[in-house]
Design a protein around this motif. Structure first.
Motif, PDB file in Angstrom:
ATOM      1  N   GLU A 184       3.738  -0.782   3.906  1.00  0.00           N
ATOM      2  CA  GLU A 184       4.181   0.477   3.280  1.00  0.00           C
ATOM      3  C   GLU A 184       5.705   0.518   3.375  1.00  0.00           C
ATOM      4  N   THR A 235       6.453  -0.002   7.358  1.00  0.00           N
ATOM      5  CA  THR A 235       5.364  -0.149   8.305  1.00  0.00           C
ATOM      6  C   THR A 235       4.470  -1.303   7.878  1.00  0.00           C
ATOM      7  N   VAL A 288       0.852  -1.184   0.000  1.00  0.00           N
ATOM      8  CA  VAL A 288       0.000   0.000   0.000  1.00  0.00           C
ATOM      9  C   VAL A 288       0.889   1.236   0.000  1.00  0.00           C
ATOM     10  N   ASP A 289       0.363   2.340  -0.520  1.00  0.00           N
ATOM     11  CA  ASP A 289       1.129   3.581  -0.563  1.00  0.00           C
ATOM     12  C   ASP A 289       0.959   4.408   0.697  1.00  0.00           C
ATOM     13  N   ASP A 290      -0.187   4.291   1.353  1.00  0.00           N
ATOM     14  CA  ASP A 290      -0.487   5.093   2.542  1.00  0.00           C
ATOM     15  C   ASP A 290      -1.133   4.191   3.586  1.00  0.00           C
ATOM     16  N   MET A 291      -0.331   3.668   4.480  1.00  0.00           N
ATOM     17  CA  MET A 291      -0.821   2.718   5.479  1.00  0.00           C
ATOM     18  C   MET A 291      -1.944   3.309   6.312  1.00  0.00           C
ATOM     19  N   ARG A 292      -1.781   4.551   6.748  1.00  0.00           N
ATOM     20  CA  ARG A 292      -2.769   5.148   7.637  1.00  0.00           C
ATOM     21  C   ARG A 292      -4.130   5.250   6.950  1.00  0.00           C
ATOM     22  N   ALA A 293      -4.141   5.723   5.707  1.00  0.00           N
ATOM     23  CA  ALA A 293      -5.406   5.902   5.002  1.00  0.00           C
ATOM     24  C   ALA A 293      -6.053   4.564   4.668  1.00  0.00           C
ATOM     25  N   VAL A 294      -5.264   3.630   4.153  1.00  0.00           N
ATOM     26  CA  VAL A 294      -5.811   2.320   3.781  1.00  0.00           C
ATOM     27  C   VAL A 294      -6.276   1.572   5.019  1.00  0.00           C
ATOM     28  N   SER A 304       9.552   1.612   3.414  1.00  0.00           N
ATOM     29  CA  SER A 304      10.294   2.781   3.877  1.00  0.00           C
ATOM     30  C   SER A 304      11.189   3.326   2.759  1.00  0.00           C
ATOM     31  N   GLU A 305      11.722   4.504   2.966  1.00  0.00           N
ATOM     32  CA  GLU A 305      12.666   5.072   1.997  1.00  0.00           C
ATOM     33  C   GLU A 305      13.893   4.175   1.867  1.00  0.00           C
ATOM     34  N   THR A 363       6.624  -0.888  12.986  1.00  0.00           N
ATOM     35  CA  THR A 363       7.555  -0.201  12.101  1.00  0.00           C
ATOM     36  C   THR A 363       8.953  -0.754  12.300  1.00  0.00           C
TER      37      THR A 363
END
Length: 294
Positions: free
Chosen positions: A117, A101, A74-80, A119-120, A96
């Motif tokens: 998601e 994450t 997923v690109d955005d863990m919090r939103a998904v 990490s960099e 994390t």
């Protein structure tokens, strides 16, 4: 060698198909393909996920199956995660690590899923290049993408001999575990299997397995499938490399398949879909995946 074929099919046994469809369609938001009274398929990035109803008591379902993890990018863990929780997803608290994450959830039959998601730091690894390739191939609106299939194993030597020597897979990336399941520096081996990263994950001993609640024995409720256009040629080549197939290759309207297992009992099959299957919506998904430049 299996480098010529893509890992394209994930098959999960379920008890109550209606209940399972509610989870995969309403909670995960996946579009159903070819539903009938006994099965349904879903496009999950660059694989096809199929649920098959079973009443076989020998297939353990209901308890959490910790033999493998299907890890969804997923690109955005919090939103998904928030959206899934609203739809009844019951995500466990996110963890994390240096890799990114992660948040676990389970389907009604206990199959283990994980949202991830990256990490960099992870995007700078060889596997980060695979993530970018999958995203490019997905185009707009990628949705959920099955990125990793983690298989928990005990015998590193036998596992490497099987996946690299017998199947001919080449490691894309080798590193240690960022969640503490094993301290072996090369305990996590990622193989580029086309649309996913097939990843063997070492578990040191029974104490480690118990601590992290994982098992190194394959489940009868899960099977992974490699696509082939010529089953006879594929089985002949792999047999010459020492791969032992289990039983005859049954022919059905779905196609023809040949099964095998890794040293830990994780179940696989080679599948040549029938013309009938390829003419269905799931066949269109298969063709799209085969055309993708991965």
């Amino acid at each position: 060698m299996l480098t010529k074929h893509r890992l394209m099919y994930v098959t999960l046994a379920v008890r109550d198909l209606s209940r399972s469809r509610q989870f995969y369609e309403e909670v995960l938001g996946l579009p159903a393909l070819d539903p009938d009274d006994t099965s349904v398929s879903y496009p999950l990035g660059h694989v096809v996920l199929t649920l098959i109803r079973t009443s076989d008591p020998a297939v353990p379902l209901g308890e959490r199956d910790r033999s493998l993890t299907l890890t969804l990018l997923v690109d955005d863990m919090r939103a998904v995660g928030a959206a899934m929780d609203e739809r009844g997803g019951s995500l466990r608290p996110a963890q994390t690590s240096r890799a990114g994450t992660m948040a676990d959830l389970y389907d009604p039959d206990g199959h283990w899923l994980c949202l991830y998601e990256a990490s960099e730091a992870a995007m700078s690894w060889p596997s980060g290049g695979k993530i970018r390739a999958l995203r490019r191939a997905a185009g707009d609106g990628p949705g959920l993408e099955l990125l990793y299939v983690f298989l928990y194993v005990h015998d590193l030597h036998a596992t490497e001999k099987f996946y690299q020597g017998t199947l001919g897979l080449v490691p894309l990336e080798v590193n240690t575990c960022h969640r503490g399941v094993t301290a072996v520096p090369d305990g996590v081996v990622k193989y580029d299997a086309g649309g996913v990263l097939l990843t063997t994950h070492h578990v040191g001993d029974a104490e480690h397995a118990a601590e992290h609640r994982v098992t190194v024995e394959g489940s009868a409720g899960v099977a992974l499938g490699f696509h082939t256009a010529d089953l006879d040629a594929a089985t002949t080549e792999l047999s010459s490399r020492g791969l032992a197939f289990t039983g005859e290759s049954p022919v059905s309207p779905i196609g023809v398949a040949a099964g095998f297992a890794d040293p830990g009992g994780h179940r696989y099959y080679l599948c040549q879909p029938s013309a009938e299957t390829m003419a269905r919506p799931s066949g269109a998904a298969i063709q799209r995946i085969l055309r993708a430049d991965l």
